[in-house]
Write an enzyme that holds these catalytic residues in place. Structure first.
Site, mmCIF file in Angstrom:
data_model
loop_
_atom_site.group_PDB
_atom_site.id
_atom_site.type_symbol
_atom_site.label_atom_id
_atom_site.label_comp_id
_atom_site.label_asym_id
_atom_site.label_seq_id
_atom_site.Cartn_x
_atom_site.Cartn_y
_atom_site.Cartn_z
ATOM 1 C CB THR A 1 10.086 2.637 -6.015
ATOM 2 O OG1 THR A 1 10.478 3.570 -6.722
ATOM 3 C CG2 THR A 1 10.457 3.824 -3.913
ATOM 4 C CE1 TYR B 1 6.361 5.884 -3.803
ATOM 5 C CE2 TYR B 1 7.726 5.999 -5.388
ATOM 6 C CZ TYR B 1 6.785 5.351 -4.967
ATOM 7 O OH TYR B 1 6.610 4.536 -5.355
ATOM 8 C CB ALA C 1 -1.176 0.094 1.331
ATOM 9 C CB ALA C 2 2.463 3.453 -1.703
ATOM 10 C CE LYS D 1 6.888 3.288 -1.934
ATOM 11 N NZ LYS D 1 5.687 2.302 -1.120
ATOM 12 C CD GLU E 1 10.944 7.992 -9.160
ATOM 13 O OE1 GLU E 1 10.803 9.036 -9.087
ATOM 14 O OE2 GLU E 1 11.535 7.493 -10.567
#
Ligand code: NAP
Ligand code: F7E
Length: 324
Positions: free
Chosen positions: A126, A151, A82-83, A155, A128
């Site tokens: 991720t 984001y 979930a995010a 993370k 990212e």
């Protein structure tokens, strides 16, 4: 007794692929979903597994809901998928992104630590997080983080908290640092799905143009169905660890667009594509390309679907859907 797994983010892209994979392995799968007036079960239905999951209501921003769920189920494995996962929205909704993606992970880890310490935990980390870091053109487990969006930053917090609970309390916690992975279930805002949906609409005469942002950004795109297998393998390893997962191949948005148009028989694609500054990011991540040798060697994982096959599968799925 069957292994039990709790998947958060069960209604997104990866949740249904992972649920299907685990159900086929004999797992009892619980899926955490938020409270909706009308739940959107389309992705689970697409894979035919909407009746194979036990749904539980909860929210990553509500610690008590997570404590109750972990306490009651005490699953063998938790996959935290979930995010608020859309990078583009994370500048405008930085607080929400942080609450869900960072604090939500802390809440889950605390729930496990206090109420079910033998539960294994997978965190959806991720590429990212690497952002601008790109020493020799590739990113791997030793590459520094230089996130470029709220984001990515949210993370990084979750990544280190996951490592810290392993180091501080001896919990089985693992980070899968996944590069972009796509499928017909990909959310419509993400560039690949936006392209395949837009291209098919143009082919069918349902749209005239496709508006995009930066065509030069490069990503290491794989198929979501392959990547959930890596999540499972990480959780079965003898020791918890962190792994980069990606194909090692990299393509620009421009190449994706060109191939998708080619798939529907359009070669003069430039006349249909317009550039709209609204789809450009305040800070871009220009080049992501995985060196996933650790996962290849230690987990025996390999992606099966190529970039060309991925574009084809996504275009075909949108064609089938829109022709209806
Ligand atoms: P996705 O399609 O956006 O799914 C995310 C899911 O999280 C959605 O089902 C969403 O619920 C749920 N969610 C959002 N906020 C929540 C909250 N407060 N409480 C409970 N659930 C919440 O993302 P995905 O592509 O499947 O990716 C799965 C995970 O991997 C995400 O954590 C993402 O950040 C990470 N990741 C993805 C990629 C990729 O390329 N796909 C790569 C690396 C990492 P709704 O359905 O209600 O919106
Ligand atoms: O953008 C460029 C955009 O939104 C890819 C998430 O799953 O993967 C995803 O994040 C690239 C970027 O994905 C448009 O600027 C051009 O360079 O599909 P995206 P993302 O930002 O890479 C990572 C690994 C995650 O963890 C995330 O959760 O495409 N781009 N034109 C565009 N992007 C979008 N969305 N829309 C455009 O019109």
């Amino acid at each position: 007794m069957a292994n039990t797994a709790l998947i958060t983010g069960i209604l997104g892209q990866d949740g249904p692929y992972l649920a299907k994979y685990l159900v086929e392995k004999g797992y009892k799968v619980y899926g955490l979903m938020r409270r909706y007036s009308t739940p959107h079960m389309d992705n689970l239905k697409f894979l035919g597994i909407e009746h194979s999951v036990d749904f539980i209501e909860g929210d990553l921003s509500d610690e008590a809901s997570l404590i109750n769920i972990i306490k009651n189920i005490r699953p063998n494995e938790v996959y935290n998928l979930a995010a608020q996962s859309f990078v583009g929205s994370s500048w405008d909704q930085a607080k929400l992104t942080t609450e869900v993606n960072s604090l939500g992970v802390l809440y889950l880890l605390n729930s496990i630590k206090f109420f079910s310490p033998t539960t294994k935990f997978y965190q959806a980390s991720t590429s990212e997080m690497f952002g601008l870091s790109n020493d020799d053109g590739y990113q791997d487990e030793n590459t520094n983080f230089h996130p470029r969006s709220p984001y990515g930053i949210s993370k990084v917090y979750a990544y280190w908290m996951t490592v810290n609970f392993r180091e501080s309390y001896g919990l089985f916690t693992t980070n899968g640092i996944l590069f972009n992975h796509e499928s017909p279930l990909r959310g419509i805002q993400f560039v690949t799905r936006k392209i395949t949906d837009g291209v098919v609409k143009i082919k069918l005469g349902l749209a005239e143009t496709l508006s995009l942002g930066n065509l030069e950004a490069k990503r290491d795109w794989g198929f979501a169905g392959d990547y959930v297998e890596a999540m499972y393998l990480m959780m079965q390893a003898e020791k918890p660890d962190d792994y980069v997962i990606g194909s090692g191949h990299c393509h620009s948005v421009r190449e994706f667009v060109e191939l998708a148009f080619k798939q529907v028989g359009i070669s003069d694609w430039e006349k249909y594509v317009t550039i709209d500054a609204r789809f450009k990011r305040p800070a871009e991540v220009p080049h992501l390309q995985a060196r996933a040798n650790k996962a290849f060697e230690k987990l025996g994982w390999k992606p099966k679907v190529s970039f060309e096959e991925l574009v084809k599968v996504m275009v075909e799925a949108d064609m089938k859907r829109l022709q209806k």
